[in-house]
Design a protein around this motif. Structure first.
Motif, PDB file in Angstrom:
ATOM      1  N   SER A 287       0.885  -1.143  -0.046  1.00 53.69           N
ATOM      2  CA  SER A 287      -0.087   0.064  -0.148  1.00 53.69           C
ATOM      3  C   SER A 287       0.914   1.001  -0.157  1.00 53.69           C
ATOM      4  CB  SER A 287      -0.786   0.044   1.227  1.00 53.69           C
ATOM      5  OG  SER A 287      -0.158   0.037   2.454  1.00 53.69           O
ATOM      6  N   PHE A 288       0.416   2.332  -0.468  1.00 59.25           N
ATOM      7  CA  PHE A 288       1.065   3.664  -0.707  1.00 59.25           C
ATOM      8  C   PHE A 288       0.532   4.588   0.616  1.00 59.25           C
ATOM      9  CE2 PHE A 288       2.004   2.487  -4.759  1.00 59.25           C
ATOM     10  CZ  PHE A 288       3.238   3.644  -5.072  1.00 59.25           C
ATOM     11  N   SER A 289       1.218   4.862   1.503  1.00 56.72           N
ATOM     12  CA  SER A 289       0.915   5.492   2.543  1.00 56.72           C
ATOM     13  C   SER A 289       1.859   6.702   3.175  1.00 56.72           C
ATOM     14  CB  SER A 289       0.508   4.605   3.857  1.00 56.72           C
ATOM     15  OG  SER A 289       1.800   3.910   4.176  1.00 56.72           O
ATOM     16  N   PHE A 290       1.369   7.483   4.137  1.00 59.79           N
ATOM     17  CA  PHE A 290       2.473   8.344   4.787  1.00 59.79           C
ATOM     18  C   PHE A 290       2.060   8.399   6.341  1.00 59.79           C
ATOM     19  CE2 PHE A 290      -1.142  10.848   3.600  1.00 59.79           C
ATOM     20  CZ  PHE A 290      -1.339  11.898   4.749  1.00 59.79           C
ATOM     21  N   GLY A 291       3.401   8.527   6.770  1.00 61.76           N
ATOM     22  CA  GLY A 291       2.909   8.531   8.639  1.00 61.76           C
ATOM     23  C   GLY A 291       3.977   9.401   9.170  1.00 61.76           C
ATOM     24  N   PRO A 292       3.742   9.417  10.592  1.00 62.25           N
ATOM     25  CA  PRO A 292       4.660  10.279  11.323  1.00 62.25           C
ATOM     26  C   PRO A 292       5.894   9.551  11.428  1.00 62.25           C
ATOM     27  CG  PRO A 292       3.222   9.136  13.028  1.00 62.25           C
ATOM     28  CD  PRO A 292       2.605   8.636  11.096  1.00 62.25           C
ATOM     29  N   ALA A 293       7.171  10.632  11.535  1.00 58.46           N
ATOM     30  CA  ALA A 293       8.497  10.341  11.784  1.00 58.46           C
ATOM     31  C   ALA A 293       9.113  10.540  12.756  1.00 58.46           C
ATOM     32  CB  ALA A 293       9.157  11.097  10.411  1.00 58.46           C
ATOM     33  N   ARG A 294       8.313  11.112  13.977  1.00 61.74           N
ATOM     34  CA  ARG A 294       8.920  11.716  15.278  1.00 61.74           C
ATOM     35  C   ARG A 294       7.634  11.698  16.256  1.00 61.74           C
ATOM     36  NH1 ARG A 294       9.797  17.491  15.301  1.00 61.74           N
ATOM     37  NH2 ARG A 294       9.347  18.213  13.092  1.00 61.74           N
ATOM     38  N   ASP A 295       8.042  11.884  17.370  1.00 61.21           N
ATOM     39  CA  ASP A 295       6.810  11.893  18.563  1.00 61.21           C
ATOM     40  C   ASP A 295       6.872  13.413  18.844  1.00 61.21           C
ATOM     41  OD1 ASP A 295       9.411  12.753  19.920  1.00 61.21           O
ATOM     42  OD2 ASP A 295       9.133  11.213  21.436  1.00 61.21           O
ATOM     43  N   THR A 296       7.331  14.174  18.081  1.00 60.89           N
ATOM     44  CA  THR A 296       6.852  15.784  18.326  1.00 60.89           C
ATOM     45  C   THR A 296       6.558  16.404  17.006  1.00 60.89           C
ATOM     46  OG1 THR A 296       9.320  16.272  18.057  1.00 60.89           O
ATOM     47  CG2 THR A 296       8.440  15.941  20.210  1.00 60.89           C
ATOM     48  N   GLY A 297       5.920  17.579  16.951  1.00 61.95           N
ATOM     49  CA  GLY A 297       5.367  18.258  15.756  1.00 61.95           C
ATOM     50  C   GLY A 297       4.042  17.595  15.201  1.00 61.95           C
ATOM     51  N   ALA A 298       3.507  18.617  14.372  1.00 63.84           N
ATOM     52  CA  ALA A 298       1.963  18.159  14.167  1.00 63.84           C
ATOM     53  C   ALA A 298       1.829  16.839  13.285  1.00 63.84           C
ATOM     54  CB  ALA A 298       1.700  19.247  12.836  1.00 63.84           C
ATOM     55  N   GLY A 299       3.033  16.475  12.849  1.00 65.50           N
ATOM     56  CA  GLY A 299       2.709  14.991  12.399  1.00 65.50           C
ATOM     57  C   GLY A 299       2.352  14.098  13.250  1.00 65.50           C
ATOM     58  N   ALA A 300       2.868  14.083  14.485  1.00 63.55           N
ATOM     59  CA  ALA A 300       2.638  13.069  15.592  1.00 63.55           C
ATOM     60  C   ALA A 300       1.135  13.203  16.129  1.00 63.55           C
ATOM     61  CB  ALA A 300       3.529  13.471  16.683  1.00 63.55           C
ATOM     62  N   ASN A 301       0.490  14.234  15.661  1.00 63.79           N
ATOM     63  CA  ASN A 301      -0.852  14.542  16.350  1.00 63.79           C
ATOM     64  C   ASN A 301      -1.905  13.741  15.651  1.00 63.79           C
ATOM     65  OD1 ASN A 301      -3.420  15.722  16.904  1.00 63.79           O
ATOM     66  ND2 ASN A 301      -2.426  17.585  17.552  1.00 63.79           N
ATOM     67  N   PRO A 302      -2.588  12.746  15.951  1.00 61.68           N
ATOM     68  CA  PRO A 302      -3.525  11.820  15.267  1.00 61.68           C
ATOM     69  C   PRO A 302      -4.690  12.796  14.617  1.00 61.68           C
ATOM     70  CG  PRO A 302      -3.841  11.587  17.576  1.00 61.68           C
ATOM     71  CD  PRO A 302      -2.553  12.459  17.174  1.00 61.68           C
ATOM     72  N   LYS A 303      -4.935  13.781  15.093  1.00 59.68           N
ATOM     73  CA  LYS A 303      -5.998  14.675  14.379  1.00 59.68           C
ATOM     74  C   LYS A 303      -5.599  15.346  13.119  1.00 59.68           C
ATOM     75  CE  LYS A 303      -9.027  15.727  18.636  1.00 59.68           C
ATOM     76  NZ  LYS A 303      -9.846  16.650  19.084  1.00 59.68           N
ATOM     77  N   ILE A 304      -4.293  15.764  13.077  1.00 55.21           N
ATOM     78  CA  ILE A 304      -3.693  16.221  11.802  1.00 55.21           C
ATOM     79  C   ILE A 304      -3.969  15.098  10.680  1.00 55.21           C
ATOM     80  CG2 ILE A 304      -1.485  17.038  10.846  1.00 55.21           C
ATOM     81  CD1 ILE A 304      -3.119  19.199  12.292  1.00 55.21           C
ATOM     82  N   ARG A 305      -3.272  13.955  11.099  1.00 53.38           N
ATOM     83  CA  ARG A 305      -3.319  12.693  10.212  1.00 53.38           C
ATOM     84  C   ARG A 305      -4.604  12.462   9.764  1.00 53.38           C
ATOM     85  NH1 ARG A 305       0.074  10.832  14.256  1.00 53.38           N
ATOM     86  NH2 ARG A 305      -1.323   9.062  14.939  1.00 53.38           N
ATOM     87  N   GLN A 306      -5.634  12.418  10.546  1.00 54.24           N
ATOM     88  CA  GLN A 306      -6.995  12.316  10.506  1.00 54.24           C
ATOM     89  C   GLN A 306      -7.524  13.384   9.334  1.00 54.24           C
ATOM     90  OE1 GLN A 306      -8.731  12.198  14.199  1.00 54.24           O
ATOM     91  NE2 GLN A 306      -7.933  10.026  14.614  1.00 54.24           N
ATOM     92  N   ALA A 307      -7.332  14.647   9.614  1.00 54.12           N
ATOM     93  CA  ALA A 307      -7.610  15.688   8.582  1.00 54.12           C
ATOM     94  C   ALA A 307      -6.964  15.476   7.376  1.00 54.12           C
ATOM     95  CB  ALA A 307      -7.141  17.031   9.380  1.00 54.12           C
ATOM     96  N   LEU A 308      -5.818  15.143   7.387  1.00 47.82           N
ATOM     97  CA  LEU A 308      -5.104  14.914   5.960  1.00 47.82           C
ATOM     98  C   LEU A 308      -5.734  13.887   5.249  1.00 47.82           C
ATOM     99  CD1 LEU A 308      -1.568  15.612   6.826  1.00 47.82           C
ATOM    100  CD2 LEU A 308      -2.711  16.995   5.179  1.00 47.82           C
ATOM    101  N   SER A 309      -6.229  12.735   5.878  1.00 47.19           N
ATOM    102  CA  SER A 309      -6.883  11.676   5.261  1.00 47.19           C
ATOM    103  C   SER A 309      -8.217  12.125   4.640  1.00 47.19           C
ATOM    104  CB  SER A 309      -7.107  10.674   6.329  1.00 47.19           C
ATOM    105  OG  SER A 309      -7.830   9.559   5.626  1.00 47.19           O
ATOM    106  N   LEU A 310      -8.916  12.993   5.298  1.00 47.78           N
ATOM    107  CA  LEU A 310     -10.315  13.371   5.012  1.00 47.78           C
ATOM    108  C   LEU A 310     -10.327  14.265   3.605  1.00 47.78           C
ATOM    109  CD1 LEU A 310     -12.063  13.830   8.286  1.00 47.78           C
ATOM    110  CD2 LEU A 310     -12.814  12.245   6.526  1.00 47.78           C
ATOM    111  N   ALA A 311      -9.076  14.843   3.669  1.00 48.42           N
ATOM    112  CA  ALA A 311      -8.757  15.993   2.489  1.00 48.42           C
ATOM    113  C   ALA A 311      -8.387  15.338   1.195  1.00 48.42           C
ATOM    114  CB  ALA A 311      -7.913  16.897   2.973  1.00 48.42           C
ATOM    115  N   ILE A 312      -8.053  13.877   1.131  1.00 48.27           N
ATOM    116  CA  ILE A 312      -7.602  13.395  -0.023  1.00 48.27           C
ATOM    117  C   ILE A 312      -8.708  12.435  -0.492  1.00 48.27           C
ATOM    118  CG2 ILE A 312      -5.947  11.726  -0.937  1.00 48.27           C
ATOM    119  CD1 ILE A 312      -4.078  12.693   1.393  1.00 48.27           C
ATOM    120  N   ASP A 313      -8.993  12.478  -1.944  1.00 50.16           N
ATOM    121  CA  ASP A 313      -9.762  11.650  -2.958  1.00 50.16           C
ATOM    122  C   ASP A 313      -9.127  10.473  -3.060  1.00 50.16           C
ATOM    123  OD1 ASP A 313     -11.174  10.584  -4.720  1.00 50.16           O
ATOM    124  OD2 ASP A 313     -12.202  12.404  -5.330  1.00 50.16           O
TER     125      ASP A 313
END
Length: 543
Positions: A287-313
């Motif tokens: 599968s093609f995917s993207f995920g967080p690379a560290r435990d700090t920053g916005a990428g580590a926030n699940p709500k940011i990841r969920q938001a990006l997921s909802l924005a992609i067709d």
């Protein structure tokens, strides 16, 4: 960033099209029921076949030190993954549980390494201990329940017994891949760090043996005439390193190269209309995917990841990036993973109950507001340089982020630097928030992949870079692993999946089919994702 600018503009224009326009230009989809796991075995001998590695030159041919399509033909495993993702005997004529915590391996008599020396229980113990005793091994997670003292021992002339601290429903599956590959103890210890590299040697028991490695150019393998499961029909199998998709497509269409896996989706039309060969589409766990690379920053926030997921067709992603050679996927564990399990229906029911990927910009914007993150700070996304599909993926993520009030900067990294992201040293991840990648499992089973992201490092969570620790998820995953009954294990896993899927430790963009282009003069290749683990060229030959 400059190298991406043209692709970004093109993708922004593309994503701005109306849904009707997208439908008119959408690539035709593939019926999952039409996927092909392998081609009919070859019937005639072939002097030489040239195979391309779109992944480029490997770092090593040692199982676990690198992942490539050469190694499975060189180093046989104790068990063998079949093209349909079931498991059969390999170097071990029998390898199974004799009680809930005792696993016995009976080595097939008469199996030899390339040099004619016998495969012994000592070689098997050495090969398994390489992973059991090394927490940095890619296969360490498969051995975490093996008893720490005296866990792996020789118990007969052709027998090895493994003792466990608890039952392990995943272990037998793992032995069908690199975790069960058998290397010569003598040669491996002599080689040390040079083992399996371009400057070293390797001794295994597969259908092909290593003849030469010319750095930057090619790796040559030749048929093992004394292979225990019959000599291959192709006498010489040469691997060329061709990471550029356009160059590879031209080489295949012109007949300069006979075959390749993971061919570029953009070449689909040319491959399907070729008189030189044919495109074969098979099932996969990739599968093609993207995920967080560290435990700090916005990428580590699940709500940011969920938001990006909802924005992609997702449908548009599959049409534009994969050219129709994929399908939507609800989480990072693909359905093909459990296709060979007796509890397949239970796994499928749990998967079907998950929320399907959808596009909802309003909900995504709300999640960004709720996240508490400073949206003025850009998120940095790492991708491999020179890869069209990942350049397109990055552009889509970047555009989706812009639509919901986020900024994504692209960090293109050359092969070695990108690979370093996935090594234990956290240094290469320090200045990135997200990493885009293609993930897959080479052996059957549902636990191998999620454990890498969801468990602690001492339990095999080598990619758990955010420090994810959900006690309910961990407990259910461990219950799935330690439940011998396949239906009980499936029940525990689906409970864990219900908990971890919304956290999106990987934002899954699409499941990718396994693509193979093969010259018309050849047949017999494995054409499913099992090619990553099984000797896929054993039955390759002329029509």
């Amino acid at each position: 960033m400059k190298a991406l600018s043209t692709g970004v503009v093109a993708l922004l224009l593309l994503t701005a099209c109306t849904s009707r326009a997208a439908e008119q230009t959408a690539a035709p989809t593939i019926d999952p029921d039409s996927l092909v796991t392998s081609l009919a075995a070859g019937k005639t001998a072939v002097d030489e076949v040239t195979w391309a590695l779109v992944e480029g030159e490997p770092r090593s041919l040692v199982p676990g030190a690198d992942y490539n399509f050469i190694q499975p033909n060189l180093c046989d495993s104790l068990l063998r993954v079949q093209p349909d993702f079931t498991i059969d005997a390999g170097i071990a004529e029998r390898a199974d549980w004799v009680d809930p915590v005792t696993f016995v391996i009976d080595i097939r008599p008469g199996v030899t390494f390339w040099d004619g020396s016998p495969v012994t229980p000592g070689d098997v113990v050495y090969s398994l201990q390489r992973h059991h005793l090394d927490v940095t091994s890619a296969f360490f997670g498969a051995f975490v329940l093996v008893a720490p003292e005296g866990g792996i021992e020789i118990t007969g002339e052709n027998q090895v017994t493994i003792h466990f601290a608890a039952p392990d429903s995943t272990f037998r599956d793992a032995l069908s891949g690199g975790a069960g590959a058998v290397l010569s103890k003598t040669v491996s210890e002599e080689q040390g760090p040079a083992l399996g590299t371009s400057g070293g040697d390797l001794l295994c028991a597969g259908p092909y043996k290593l003849e030469s490695w010319t750095p930057g150019s090619e790796i040559v393998t030749v048929a093992n005439a004394d292979y225990w499961d019959g000599a291959p029909l192709v006498q010489k199998l040469t691997f060329k390193f061709i990471p550029d998709g356009t160059t590879l497509t031209n080489a295949l269409l012109e007949g300069d190269v006979d075959g390749a896996f993971n061919v570029a989706p953009g070449g689909r039309d040319a491959f399907e209309s070729s008189d030189q060969g044919r495109l074969v589409v098979g099932p996969s766990t990739a599968s093609f995917s993207f995920g967080p690379a560290r435990d700090t920053g916005a990428g580590a926030n699940p709500k940011i990841r969920q938001a990006l997921s909802l924005a992609i067709d997702r449908e548009q992603y599959i049409s534009t990036v994969l050219n129709g050679l994929g399908q939507p996927q609800s989480t990072f564990v693909a359905p093909f993973s459990w296709s060979g399990s007796p509890a397949a229906d239970a796994y499928q029911a749990g998967y079907d109950a998950l929320e399907q990927p959808e596009t909802d910009l309003d909900a995504a914007k709300k999640l960004v507001q709720e996240s508490g993150e400073d949206t003025a700070v850009p998120l940095r996304l790492a991708i491999p340089a020179g890869n069209k599909e990942f350049s397109q993926t990055a552009a889509i993520i970047q555009n989706a982020a812009q639509q919901i009030g986020l900024t994504v900067e692209i960090d293109e990294r050359q092969a070695a630097d990108f690979a370093a992201i996935f090594l234990p040293d956290p240094g290469p991840r320090e200045n990135i928030d997200l990493v885009a990648t293609t993930g897959y499992t080479e052996t059957p089973g549902v636990l191998a992949y999620p454990q890498l992201f969801l468990l602690s490092p001492d339990l095999g969570g080598i990619f758990n870079w955010t420090g994810y620790a959900n006690p309910e998820v961990t407990g259910a995953l461990q219950a799935a692993r330690t439940t011998p009954d396949p239906f009980g294990a499936a029940e525990a896993y689906t409970a864990a999946q219900e908990g971890f899927a919304p956290d999106m430790l990987q934002v899954t963009l699409a499941g990718a089919f396994h693509t193979t282009f093969l010259n018309n003069r050849l047949t017999g290749a494995v054409t499913s994702v099992a090619a990553y683990a099984s000797p896929w060229a054993l039955h390759l030959g002329g029509e």
